[in-house]
Design a protein around this motif. Sequence first.
Motif, PDB file in Angstrom:
ATOM      1  N   THR A   7      22.266  14.140  10.758  1.00 51.54           N
ATOM      2  CA  THR A   7      21.956  12.810  10.229  1.00 51.54           C
ATOM      3  C   THR A   7      20.445  12.606  10.185  1.00 51.54           C
ATOM      4  N   PHE A   8      19.776  12.921  11.274  1.00 51.37           N
ATOM      5  CA  PHE A   8      18.323  12.766  11.339  1.00 51.37           C
ATOM      6  C   PHE A   8      17.638  13.599  10.263  1.00 51.37           C
ATOM      7  N   ASN A   9      18.056  14.844  10.104  1.00 54.39           N
ATOM      8  CA  ASN A   9      17.441  15.718   9.094  1.00 54.39           C
ATOM      9  C   ASN A   9      17.666  15.194   7.684  1.00 54.39           C
ATOM     10  N   ALA A  10      18.867  14.733   7.399  1.00 54.39           N
ATOM     11  CA  ALA A  10      19.164  14.224   6.055  1.00 54.39           C
ATOM     12  C   ALA A  10      18.332  12.984   5.741  1.00 54.39           C
ATOM     13  N   LEU A  11      18.270  12.060   6.676  1.00 52.15           N
ATOM     14  CA  LEU A  11      17.519  10.829   6.441  1.00 52.15           C
ATOM     15  C   LEU A  11      16.007  11.097   6.401  1.00 52.15           C
ATOM     16  N   THR A  12      15.539  11.983   7.253  1.00 51.49           N
ATOM     17  CA  THR A  12      14.118  12.335   7.239  1.00 51.49           C
ATOM     18  C   THR A  12      13.749  13.006   5.927  1.00 51.49           C
ATOM     19  N   SER A  13      14.612  13.874   5.435  1.00 49.90           N
ATOM     20  CA  SER A  13      14.358  14.550   4.161  1.00 49.90           C
ATOM     21  C   SER A  13      14.233  13.540   3.026  1.00 49.90           C
ATOM     22  N   LYS A  14      15.123  12.543   3.008  1.00 46.35           N
ATOM     23  CA  LYS A  14      15.060  11.499   1.973  1.00 46.35           C
ATOM     24  C   LYS A  14      13.752  10.721   2.089  1.00 46.35           C
ATOM     25  N   ALA A  15      13.343  10.402   3.308  1.00 51.54           N
ATOM     26  CA  ALA A  15      12.103   9.654   3.514  1.00 51.54           C
ATOM     27  C   ALA A  15      10.887  10.468   3.067  1.00 51.54           C
ATOM     28  N   VAL A  16      10.858  11.753   3.399  1.00 53.34           N
ATOM     29  CA  VAL A  16       9.737  12.611   3.002  1.00 53.34           C
ATOM     30  C   VAL A  16       9.684  12.750   1.480  1.00 53.34           C
ATOM     31  N   ASP A  17      10.834  12.907   0.842  1.00 50.84           N
ATOM     32  CA  ASP A  17      10.866  12.968  -0.625  1.00 50.84           C
ATOM     33  C   ASP A  17      10.272  11.706  -1.230  1.00 50.84           C
ATOM     34  N   GLY A  18      10.614  10.570  -0.668  1.00 49.44           N
ATOM     35  CA  GLY A  18      10.081   9.304  -1.165  1.00 49.44           C
ATOM     36  C   GLY A  18       8.584   9.202  -0.984  1.00 49.44           C
ATOM     37  N   VAL A  19       8.084   9.624   0.166  1.00 43.42           N
ATOM     38  CA  VAL A  19       6.638   9.605   0.417  1.00 43.42           C
ATOM     39  C   VAL A  19       5.928  10.522  -0.579  1.00 43.42           C
ATOM     40  N   GLU A  20       6.502  11.686  -0.845  1.00 49.34           N
ATOM     41  CA  GLU A  20       5.903  12.604  -1.823  1.00 49.34           C
ATOM     42  C   GLU A  20       5.820  11.954  -3.200  1.00 49.34           C
ATOM     43  N   GLN A  21       6.865  11.246  -3.607  1.00 46.76           N
ATOM     44  CA  GLN A  21       6.861  10.591  -4.914  1.00 46.76           C
ATOM     45  C   GLN A  21       5.806   9.490  -4.975  1.00 46.76           C
ATOM     46  N   VAL A  22       5.695   8.708  -3.912  1.00 54.71           N
ATOM     47  CA  VAL A  22       4.692   7.634  -3.885  1.00 54.71           C
ATOM     48  C   VAL A  22       3.289   8.234  -3.901  1.00 54.71           C
ATOM     49  N   LEU A  23       3.075   9.297  -3.154  1.00 55.32           N
ATOM     50  CA  LEU A  23       1.759   9.957  -3.159  1.00 55.32           C
ATOM     51  C   LEU A  23       1.411  10.496  -4.547  1.00 55.32           C
ATOM     52  N   ALA A  24       2.382  11.097  -5.211  1.00 58.94           N
ATOM     53  CA  ALA A  24       2.141  11.610  -6.562  1.00 58.94           C
ATOM     54  C   ALA A  24       1.787  10.465  -7.512  1.00 58.94           C
ATOM     55  N   LEU A  25       2.490   9.351  -7.402  1.00 56.97           N
ATOM     56  CA  LEU A  25       2.184   8.184  -8.232  1.00 56.97           C
ATOM     57  C   LEU A  25       0.786   7.668  -7.916  1.00 56.97           C
ATOM     58  N   ASN A  26       0.444   7.583  -6.645  1.00 53.81           N
ATOM     59  CA  ASN A  26      -0.887   7.101  -6.263  1.00 53.81           C
ATOM     60  C   ASN A  26      -1.988   8.022  -6.772  1.00 53.81           C
ATOM     61  N   MET A  27      -1.760   9.318  -6.699  1.00 50.59           N
ATOM     62  CA  MET A  27      -2.764  10.270  -7.192  1.00 50.59           C
ATOM     63  C   MET A  27      -2.940  10.141  -8.703  1.00 50.59           C
ATOM     64  N   ALA A  28      -1.842  10.042  -9.422  1.00 53.10           N
ATOM     65  CA  ALA A  28      -1.923   9.896 -10.884  1.00 53.10           C
ATOM     66  C   ALA A  28      -2.609   8.584 -11.248  1.00 53.10           C
ATOM     67  N   THR A  29      -2.286   7.526 -10.518  1.00 52.68           N
ATOM     68  CA  THR A  29      -2.902   6.224 -10.781  1.00 52.68           C
ATOM     69  C   THR A  29      -4.390   6.263 -10.486  1.00 52.68           C
ATOM     70  N   ALA A  30      -4.766   6.881  -9.377  1.00 52.53           N
ATOM     71  CA  ALA A  30      -6.187   6.990  -9.032  1.00 52.53           C
ATOM     72  C   ALA A  30      -6.937   7.801 -10.090  1.00 52.53           C
ATOM     73  N   LYS A  31      -6.348   8.902 -10.536  1.00 54.26           N
ATOM     74  CA  LYS A  31      -6.984   9.742 -11.565  1.00 54.26           C
ATOM     75  C   LYS A  31      -7.179   8.941 -12.853  1.00 54.26           C
TER      76      LYS A  31
END
Length: 183
Positions: free
Chosen positions: A22-46
């Motif tokens: 359970t912990f691994n599945a939920l952590t994986s979902k959270a990390v995926d979300g953080v990666e998507q937000v970071l990618a959006l922030n990088m594209a927006t900053a660029k």
Amino acid sequence: MFTNPEQFASATKTLFELQMTTFNALTSKAVDGVEQVLALNMATAKNSVQGSMAAGKEISEAKDPKAAMDAAASQVQPAVGGAVAYGEQLKVIIDDIHKEFTEAADHHMAEAKNTLSALIYDVTKNVKPGSENAVDVIKAAIDNAFKGYEEVTKATREAVKTVEQEIAKATAQVNAAKTDKQA
């Protein structure tokens, strides 16, 4: 009650593995979300840096102060539009994270409930007379473990809901600013 130490060890191992899954599945979902937000922030900053560079060049090449002011004013609308687009993209990402996280949590909650129910059945099927108190203690421990899963899931859902509300407020403020600028 457990008829031998191996049954107890097996039950403990099952509970631990369930928690880790359970912990691994939920952590994986959270990390995926953080990666998507970071990618959006990088594209927006660029895009923001590129837009600022272009605006600076246009302002510096203006022939007179009025043309420079007009060039600067013309940059307000695209900046507001970019902020609105960013808010919309962020909302889509958050909604996807929320959906995936909820689905994963619900799946693992159902799995946990089934596993814990099976453990309770195994514990109670071979109870020796006089061991009822020990069985009650084990049942309470298993029930508490399940309640812990429920509380973590509930707290996570509340956190996601709060983030969604904050994004909605920010998007509404940007839209209001955009409307004010157009008026």
